[in-house]
Structures are given as structure tokens and as C-alpha cells.
Design an enzyme around this catalytic site. Structure first.
Site, mmCIF file in Angstrom:
data_model
loop_
_atom_site.group_PDB
_atom_site.id
_atom_site.type_symbol
_atom_site.label_atom_id
_atom_site.label_comp_id
_atom_site.label_asym_id
_atom_site.label_seq_id
_atom_site.Cartn_x
_atom_site.Cartn_y
_atom_site.Cartn_z
ATOM 1 C CG LEU A 1 153.117 -48.257 77.736
ATOM 2 C CD1 LEU A 1 153.273 -47.528 78.766
ATOM 3 C CD2 LEU A 1 151.632 -48.263 76.800
ATOM 4 N N GLY B 1 154.940 -52.498 76.307
ATOM 5 C CA GLY B 1 153.602 -52.878 75.946
ATOM 6 C C GLY B 1 153.117 -53.386 75.213
ATOM 7 C CG ASN C 1 162.229 -53.582 78.934
ATOM 8 O OD1 ASN C 1 160.643 -53.435 78.737
ATOM 9 N ND2 ASN C 1 163.040 -52.993 78.068
ATOM 10 C CD GLU C 2 157.001 -52.061 81.530
ATOM 11 O OE1 GLU C 2 156.549 -52.381 81.366
ATOM 12 O OE2 GLU C 2 157.629 -53.182 81.607
#
Length: 243
Positions: A49, A94, A118-119
């Protein structure tokens, strides 16, 4: 299809919009039965993202952006085409989600390339449909650990946990993806498509039922002062690294 949004193929609103339009054209052309997704940017499949779309904007923009992310996932996850990911670079967040929507994943055997959601390392939370896609691929326990810790797996480990299906030398990624494509396309089309829909419908329906609520949750979450500060700090660190 080669991603070309330098330097790291971040999923900007423009990229998402153009990608979905391109995919739709291929799906409507009966001459196409499969697509290999890969990158035109050296050493990066997709960094995921675009954080600049989520930072310092207004709620209307956040909502528009998140709807585009949802649309990307739905289009890929439910596509009638055979989709093979030729992962020829780093594939976090993403980027990993896009790879997970594919029917098969081939990854280059380079320890510098990693893949995962890995957010949490950025201070944000992977939405339930990211989670569902990962659970469907690697199982609940591996997904639970990976999501909480924001793990990024090097190729050998990604293969071990089932995040990718094959790891090959870097110069063989494209040829292997095409070989896999030929195997999948040898299956009677109608039977394969119906089976894919059968396997994926429940997961897709989960988002379709809650699509508006998911957008509202995203806008509310990303608008928080603490989240904005976290994203700004991360972007600042990235700029300093480039400098």
C-alpha cells in the site's frame, strides 16, 4: 503483466485503478486464459500500500483509496483467469496480498527478498480479509504468529510454511511461472473455474457482506492522531534512508 510504478511498485490509487481496468480487459478478451503477475522494478515485486495515500489526507480520500484496495483484491481473488505470481523481488504487505490471491506463487531464491504481511511493524492492523487470505494459505497458527509479529519470510522459509509454492533461481522465475501456467491451463476451463469459485466464495462473501463497514473502519482507524503520527514517522525514516 509487469508492475511498473517506480521505485517500489507501491499500490497508489492511480496504480490500483489502472491495474483493475487492465485486468478487466484481459478477462473480457476470450483469447486470454491466464496471467503471470511480475515486476518491472529491480529487486521489488511490490512494496504494498502507498502510505502517502493514507497520510495527511481527508476522510473522503481514505474511503476512495480503501474501496480501490478492496476492488483489487476482489478482482484478483475471484478472477476466472489462471493467475501465477512470479515473485522477482521483495513482497511485503499489500504486495504479499496480491501474491496470495494468485493460484500459484513462484519466488526467486534470493535471501534479500522477503514476503509477508508486516502491517503490525508499521503500527497498523491487517484487515480481516487480509487475515482470511493468509489463513487459507498457511493455516491458522502460522498466520496468527506471522500477523502478530509482522513477519517477513525469506524464500526458503516462505516455502516451508506454504506461503509460496516453489522457489527457483532468479533467472528461472519467469520460465517456471510459464511452465506452471501451462499445467493449469491443461485442465478443462469450466471445471477449474467452478472449483476455484467453490473454494473462494465464502472468503470473498465475507468482505462483500461487510464492504461498507470495512471502509468505515479503515477511515476511522487511519484518521486517528496516533496512527497518523506513526505513519508520518515511518515515512520520515524512509526519506532519511533514501537521503
Amino acid at each position: 503483466m509487469r508492475f511498473k510504478n517506480p521505485p517500489v511498485n507501491s499500490l497508489s490509487l492511480q496504480f490500483l485503478t489502472e491495474f483493475v481496468i487492465s485486468l478487466e480487459k484481459l478477462e473480457n478478451d476470450k483469447g486470454f486464459r491466464g496471467v503471470v503477475l511480475t515486476s518491472d522494478c529491480p529487486s521489488v515485486f511490490s512494496a504494498g500500500l502507498d502510505l502517502t495515500e493514507m497520510c495527511g489526507r481527508n476522510p473522503a480520500h481514505y474511503a476512495e483509496y480503501w474501496k480501490a484496495v478492496q476492488e483489487l483484491w476482489l478482482r484478483l481473488y475471484l478472477s476466472n483467469l489462471v493467475l501465477v505470481a512470479a515473485i522477482n523481488g521483495a513482497c511485503p504487505a499489500g504486495g504479499c496480498l496480491m501474491a496470495l490471491t494468485c493460484d500459484y506463487r513462484v519466488m526467486a531464491d534470493n535471501p534479500k527478498y522477503t514476503i509477508g504481511l508486516n502491517e503490525t511493524q508499521l503500527g497498523i492492523v491487517a484487515p480481516f480479509w487480509f487475515k482470511d487470505t493468509l489463513v487459507n494459505t498457511v493455516g491458522h497458527r502460522v498466520a496468527e504468529q506471522a500477523l502478530q509479529l509482522g513477519l517477513l519470510f525469506p524464500p526458503a522459509e516462505a516455502l516451508r510454511v506454504g506461503l509460496v509454492d516453489r522457489v527457483v533461481p532468479e533467472d528461472q522465475v519467469q520460465s517456471t511461472a510459464l511452465s506452471v501456467m501451462a499445467q493449469w491451463m491443461a485442465i478443462p476451463e469450466h471445471a477449474r473455474q467452478l472449483t476455484k469459485r467453490l473454494m473462494r466464495k465464502a472468503t470473498a462473501d465475507h468482505l462483500l457482506r461487510q464492504r461498507d463497514a470495512d471502509v468505515q473502519n479503515f477511515v476511522s482507524f487511519v484518521s486517528r492522531d496516533s496512527i497518523q503520527k506513526s505513519l508520518q514517522a515511518y515515512l520520515k525514516r524512509l526519506r532519511q534512508k533514501k537521503g
